[in-house]
Design a protein around this motif. Structure first.
Motif, PDB file in Angstrom:
ATOM      1  N   ASN A 126       0.819  -1.217   0.000  1.00 50.66           N
ATOM      2  CA  ASN A 126       0.000   0.000   0.000  1.00 50.66           C
ATOM      3  C   ASN A 126       0.852   1.265   0.000  1.00 50.66           C
ATOM      4  OD1 ASN A 126      -2.481  -1.318  -0.050  1.00 50.66           O
ATOM      5  ND2 ASN A 126      -2.605  -1.457   2.173  1.00 50.66           N
ATOM      6  N   TRP A 127       1.982   1.258   0.750  1.00 52.04           N
ATOM      7  CA  TRP A 127       2.773   2.480   0.827  1.00 52.04           C
ATOM      8  C   TRP A 127       3.353   2.849  -0.538  1.00 52.04           C
ATOM      9  CZ3 TRP A 127       7.839   3.212  -0.504  1.00 52.04           C
ATOM     10  CH2 TRP A 127       8.674   2.094  -0.586  1.00 52.04           C
ATOM     11  N   VAL A 128       3.571   1.838  -1.388  1.00 54.04           N
ATOM     12  CA  VAL A 128       4.078   2.120  -2.728  1.00 54.04           C
ATOM     13  C   VAL A 128       2.973   2.734  -3.586  1.00 54.04           C
ATOM     14  CG1 VAL A 128       5.226   1.180  -4.751  1.00 54.04           C
ATOM     15  CG2 VAL A 128       5.733   0.236  -2.500  1.00 54.04           C
ATOM     16  N   TRP A 129       1.764   2.170  -3.501  1.00 59.46           N
ATOM     17  CA  TRP A 129       0.653   2.768  -4.245  1.00 59.46           C
ATOM     18  C   TRP A 129       0.432   4.215  -3.812  1.00 59.46           C
ATOM     19  CZ3 TRP A 129      -0.586   0.937  -8.586  1.00 59.46           C
ATOM     20  CH2 TRP A 129      -0.692  -0.439  -8.842  1.00 59.46           C
ATOM     21  N   ASN A 130       0.646   4.502  -2.532  1.00 62.72           N
ATOM     22  CA  ASN A 130       0.467   5.866  -2.042  1.00 62.72           C
ATOM     23  C   ASN A 130       1.431   6.838  -2.699  1.00 62.72           C
ATOM     24  OD1 ASN A 130      -1.527   5.011  -0.290  1.00 62.72           O
ATOM     25  ND2 ASN A 130      -0.171   4.851   1.482  1.00 62.72           N
ATOM     26  N   ASN A 131       2.506   6.319  -3.280  1.00 62.82           N
ATOM     27  CA  ASN A 131       3.497   7.178  -3.922  1.00 62.82           C
ATOM     28  C   ASN A 131       3.235   7.379  -5.417  1.00 62.82           C
ATOM     29  OD1 ASN A 131       6.214   7.943  -2.230  1.00 62.82           O
ATOM     30  ND2 ASN A 131       5.156   6.185  -1.352  1.00 62.82           N
ATOM     31  N   VAL A 132       2.183   6.734  -5.944  1.00 63.45           N
ATOM     32  CA  VAL A 132       1.862   6.908  -7.368  1.00 63.45           C
ATOM     33  C   VAL A 132       0.422   7.387  -7.552  1.00 63.45           C
ATOM     34  CG1 VAL A 132       3.554   5.233  -8.155  1.00 63.45           C
ATOM     35  CG2 VAL A 132       1.236   4.461  -7.672  1.00 63.45           C
ATOM     36  N   GLY A 133      -0.115   8.031  -6.533  1.00 62.41           N
ATOM     37  CA  GLY A 133      -1.471   8.533  -6.656  1.00 62.41           C
ATOM     38  C   GLY A 133      -1.901   9.292  -5.422  1.00 62.41           C
ATOM     39  N   VAL A 134      -3.178   9.580  -5.357  1.00 59.55           N
ATOM     40  CA  VAL A 134      -3.742  10.303  -4.231  1.00 59.55           C
ATOM     41  C   VAL A 134      -5.186   9.864  -4.061  1.00 59.55           C
ATOM     42  CG1 VAL A 134      -4.534  12.261  -5.617  1.00 59.55           C
ATOM     43  CG2 VAL A 134      -4.018  12.604  -3.201  1.00 59.55           C
ATOM     44  N   ASP A 135      -5.656   9.837  -2.818  1.00 63.52           N
ATOM     45  CA  ASP A 135      -7.040   9.493  -2.527  1.00 63.52           C
ATOM     46  C   ASP A 135      -7.431   8.127  -3.099  1.00 63.52           C
ATOM     47  OD1 ASP A 135      -9.478  10.073  -1.313  1.00 63.52           O
ATOM     48  OD2 ASP A 135     -10.324  10.908  -3.153  1.00 63.52           O
ATOM     49  N   GLY A 136      -6.489   7.181  -3.077  1.00 62.76           N
ATOM     50  CA  GLY A 136      -6.768   5.836  -3.552  1.00 62.76           C
ATOM     51  C   GLY A 136      -6.685   5.655  -5.048  1.00 62.76           C
ATOM     52  N   LYS A 137      -6.453   6.727  -5.795  1.00 57.19           N
ATOM     53  CA  LYS A 137      -6.332   6.649  -7.245  1.00 57.19           C
ATOM     54  C   LYS A 137      -4.886   6.321  -7.633  1.00 57.19           C
ATOM     55  CE  LYS A 137     -10.594   8.140  -7.947  1.00 57.19           C
ATOM     56  NZ  LYS A 137     -11.651   7.298  -8.569  1.00 57.19           N
ATOM     57  N   ALA A 138      -4.721   5.687  -8.778  1.00 56.21           N
ATOM     58  CA  ALA A 138      -3.383   5.358  -9.284  1.00 56.21           C
ATOM     59  C   ALA A 138      -3.179   6.007 -10.643  1.00 56.21           C
ATOM     60  CB  ALA A 138      -3.217   3.844  -9.393  1.00 56.21           C
ATOM     61  N   TYR A 139      -2.002   6.570 -10.828  1.00 55.48           N
ATOM     62  CA  TYR A 139      -1.676   7.261 -12.073  1.00 55.48           C
ATOM     63  C   TYR A 139      -0.433   6.648 -12.735  1.00 55.48           C
ATOM     64  CZ  TYR A 139      -5.058  10.704 -10.540  1.00 55.48           C
ATOM     65  OH  TYR A 139      -6.232  11.313 -10.143  1.00 55.48           O
ATOM     66  N   GLY A 140      -0.083   5.469 -12.292  1.00 54.96           N
ATOM     67  CA  GLY A 140       1.063   4.784 -12.858  1.00 54.96           C
ATOM     68  C   GLY A 140       1.260   3.462 -12.150  1.00 54.96           C
ATOM     69  N   VAL A 141       2.352   2.790 -12.486  1.00 57.80           N
ATOM     70  CA  VAL A 141       2.666   1.486 -11.905  1.00 57.80           C
ATOM     71  C   VAL A 141       4.052   1.544 -11.269  1.00 57.80           C
ATOM     72  CG1 VAL A 141       3.005  -0.966 -12.377  1.00 57.80           C
ATOM     73  CG2 VAL A 141       1.258   0.325 -13.641  1.00 57.80           C
ATOM     74  N   PRO A 142       4.190   1.142 -10.007  1.00 58.09           N
ATOM     75  CA  PRO A 142       5.499   1.165  -9.346  1.00 58.09           C
ATOM     76  C   PRO A 142       6.501   0.239 -10.044  1.00 58.09           C
ATOM     77  CG  PRO A 142       3.717   0.893  -7.757  1.00 58.09           C
ATOM     78  CD  PRO A 142       3.119   0.670  -9.115  1.00 58.09           C
ATOM     79  N   VAL A 143       7.758   0.610  -9.986  1.00 59.37           N
ATOM     80  CA  VAL A 143       8.826  -0.222 -10.554  1.00 59.37           C
ATOM     81  C   VAL A 143       9.737  -0.758  -9.449  1.00 59.37           C
ATOM     82  CG1 VAL A 143      10.831  -0.309 -12.083  1.00 59.37           C
ATOM     83  CG2 VAL A 143       8.809   1.001 -12.754  1.00 59.37           C
ATOM     84  N   ASP A 144      10.293   0.148  -8.643  1.00 61.44           N
ATOM     85  CA  ASP A 144      11.253  -0.285  -7.629  1.00 61.44           C
ATOM     86  C   ASP A 144      11.106   0.539  -6.355  1.00 61.44           C
ATOM     87  OD1 ASP A 144      12.273   1.939  -9.172  1.00 61.44           O
ATOM     88  OD2 ASP A 144      14.192   1.672  -8.185  1.00 61.44           O
ATOM     89  N   THR A 145      11.756   0.065  -5.302  1.00 63.39           N
ATOM     90  CA  THR A 145      11.788   0.782  -4.034  1.00 63.39           C
ATOM     91  C   THR A 145      13.241   0.859  -3.566  1.00 63.39           C
ATOM     92  OG1 THR A 145      11.480  -1.212  -2.687  1.00 63.39           O
ATOM     93  CG2 THR A 145       9.491  -0.051  -3.419  1.00 63.39           C
ATOM     94  N   ALA A 146      13.476   1.599  -2.495  1.00 62.37           N
ATOM     95  CA  ALA A 146      14.846   1.774  -2.004  1.00 62.37           C
ATOM     96  C   ALA A 146      14.882   1.798  -0.478  1.00 62.37           C
ATOM     97  CB  ALA A 146      15.454   3.053  -2.576  1.00 62.37           C
ATOM     98  N   PRO A 147      14.549   0.657   0.158  1.00 61.68           N
ATOM     99  CA  PRO A 147      14.661   0.594   1.619  1.00 61.68           C
ATOM    100  C   PRO A 147      16.102   0.781   2.052  1.00 61.68           C
ATOM    101  CG  PRO A 147      14.364  -1.597   0.698  1.00 61.68           C
ATOM    102  CD  PRO A 147      14.133  -0.623  -0.422  1.00 61.68           C
ATOM    103  N   MET A 148      16.289   1.235   3.276  1.00 61.08           N
ATOM    104  CA  MET A 148      17.620   1.561   3.772  1.00 61.08           C
ATOM    105  C   MET A 148      18.184   0.463   4.670  1.00 61.08           C
ATOM    106  SD  MET A 148      16.882   5.592   4.549  1.00 61.08           S
ATOM    107  CE  MET A 148      18.587   6.070   4.875  1.00 61.08           C
ATOM    108  N   ALA A 149      19.502   0.436   4.765  1.00 61.66           N
ATOM    109  CA  ALA A 149      20.205  -0.523   5.622  1.00 61.66           C
ATOM    110  C   ALA A 149      21.543   0.096   6.004  1.00 61.66           C
ATOM    111  CB  ALA A 149      20.413  -1.850   4.900  1.00 61.66           C
ATOM    112  N   MET A 150      22.303  -0.631   6.810  1.00 60.20           N
ATOM    113  CA  MET A 150      23.609  -0.143   7.245  1.00 60.20           C
ATOM    114  C   MET A 150      24.716  -0.913   6.541  1.00 60.20           C
ATOM    115  SD  MET A 150      25.268   0.117  11.053  1.00 60.20           S
ATOM    116  CE  MET A 150      27.057   0.279  11.251  1.00 60.20           C
TER     117      MET A 150
END
Length: 431
Positions: A126-150
């Protein structure tokens, strides 16, 4: 972005997009389901995208995708896309980073493809979909993410008998231990890049933006943000961090020589360190990002999506390709090999290419760790609609810390003021 006199609220982003679409001519209307083979133009810059397009075209004769490489978004690619959209000759698809997606939405240059992605929503968090739209709408398709580590020098930590920190309190103790073990060394460099620093705020539950009713909220100066900023300010004030410019050769040299022992960064730091600190091959390892007490959340710093532009005459077919590129095994394997991405899709994360041992990291299967950590990215982060302004202001403030002419709090306060001022001047409603 087009300056508007009317107050543009968060909810009105949807209306703005609809208005922009309704002004299209019938020949280019995305709602007109054109008959015959669909021709899709795709602008992007990431390595390997052209190969995934070629793979698609071999097996999908009725939907032909033409890939055109453009300059990296932040270096001019986004300006080209926005200019083309204003002129009515934008491509169907465009590579857009999550941090810029809200800006494209606010400019009214994307179209809603929610109905075309509905069957694949479960493929992405869900957090990825939240980055490609607003109010539950989608305006594209996610490709990748970049979680952090040490990322850390295993040889130096072992020699100094310093345990890899699991919490930020332990990280502070380790920072003091590094300096005590070698007065010429420090545990890490001061994080002063605005987008990299965002990952620390993201993890700490310290959002910069939110939506309250019909207004944007801006919270760079919130107590949660002060907590994160004060942590790094405290380490720096105690002389426990270096202050090299972000992404500078001097920092890379320090990594290689072993005078900076660690880097808490996103998944793409793996290739950044490998490619710029060849002198320390085999001496690095990767561990989970240190946690705040009582939390198991991780930050994210990067990632992009395939956005569907407003004038695309074949939105269904364009979305079909975009979803395929992010989920098809052959395409994902190519993107992992070519661009070293961490897939956003669940099927992509299951790709066996992520299980390969990495020679630079002593044979550690580091992407297995990132696969696990990606599920722990703090939910609820929202990027603002004028990130170029916000990031520039924050970056300028962070850049003054090492000169003792500014602090993290000064940088956050400055970003708060400049962002609110810019939002209001451009017609946004701000709570």
């Amino acid at each position: 972005m087009i300056k508007r006199r009317a107050r543009l609220t968060a909810a009105a982003i949807l209306a703005a997009t609809t208005i922009m679409l309704s002004g299209c001519s019938s020949s280019s209307s995305p709602t007109a389901e054109s008959k015959g083979p669909a021709d899709i133009t795709f602008w992007g810059w990431a390595a390997g995208y052209d190969k995934s397009v070629a793979l698609w075209n071999k097996t999908h004769p009725d939907i032909h995708v033409k890939y055109e490489a453009v300059t990296n978004g932040g270096a001019g690619g986004y300006d080209k896309m926005l200019t083309a959209a204003k002129a009515g000759n934008a491509p169907c698809l465009a590579q857009v980073g999550y941090e810029t997606f809200s800006s494209f939405l606010a400019a009214g240059v994307l179209q809603d493809v929610s109905k075309y992605v509905e069957k694949d929503r479960a493929e992405f968090p869900n957090w990825v979909w939240n980055n490609v739209g607003v109010d539950g709408k989608a305006y594209g398709v996610p490709v990748d993410t970049a979680p952090m580590a040490m990322f850390y020098r295993t040889d130096l930590f072992t020699k100094a008998h310093i345990a890899v920190p699991k919490t930020w309190d332990e990280f502070a103790a380790a920072a003091a231990a590094v300096k005590a073990a070698d007065p010429s060394s420090r545990i890490m460099n001061l994080p002063t890049d605005a987008y990299l620093y965002a990952g620390f705020a993201w993890q700490g539950g310290a959002p910069w933006f939110g939506v309250k009713g019909d207004s944007w909220s801006v919270s760079f100066d919130s107590p949660a943000n002060r907590k994160v900023g004060d942590y790094w300010q405290g380490l720096y004030d105690k002389g426990l961090l270096t202050s090299y410019p972000a992404f500078d050769a001097s920092l890379y040299s320090a990594w290689s020589k072993g005078t900076v022992w660690a880097e808490v960064g996103p998944v793409w730091s793996a290739s950044l360190i490998r490619d710029n600190a060849a002198g320390s091959t085999g001496k690095w390892g990767v561990a989970p990002m240190p946690r705040w007490a009582g939390s198991d959340a991780v930050g994210n710093s990067g990632g992009s999506a395939t956005a569907v532009m407003k004038d695309c005459a074949h939105p269904k077919e364009a979305t079909e390709f975009a979803t395929w590129m992010s989920t098809n095994s052959d395409s994902v394997s190519n993107l992992i090999a070519s661009a070293a991405i961490l897939p956003a899709s669940k099927s992509g994360l299951a790709n066996s290419a992520l299980d390969a041992p990495q020679a630079y990291y002593g044979g550690q299967r580091i992407y297995q760790l990132f696969r696990t950590e990606s599920a722990k990215v703090n939910d609820g982060w929202v990027w603002g609609p004028i990130m170029s302004t916000s990031a520039t202001s924050l970056g300028d403030g962070l850049g003054r810390i090492h000169t003792k002419k500014g602090s993290y709090q000064d940088a956050l306060d400055g970003a708060q003021k400049s962002t609110v001022t810019a939002l209001k001047s451009q017609g946004f409603s701000v709570s």
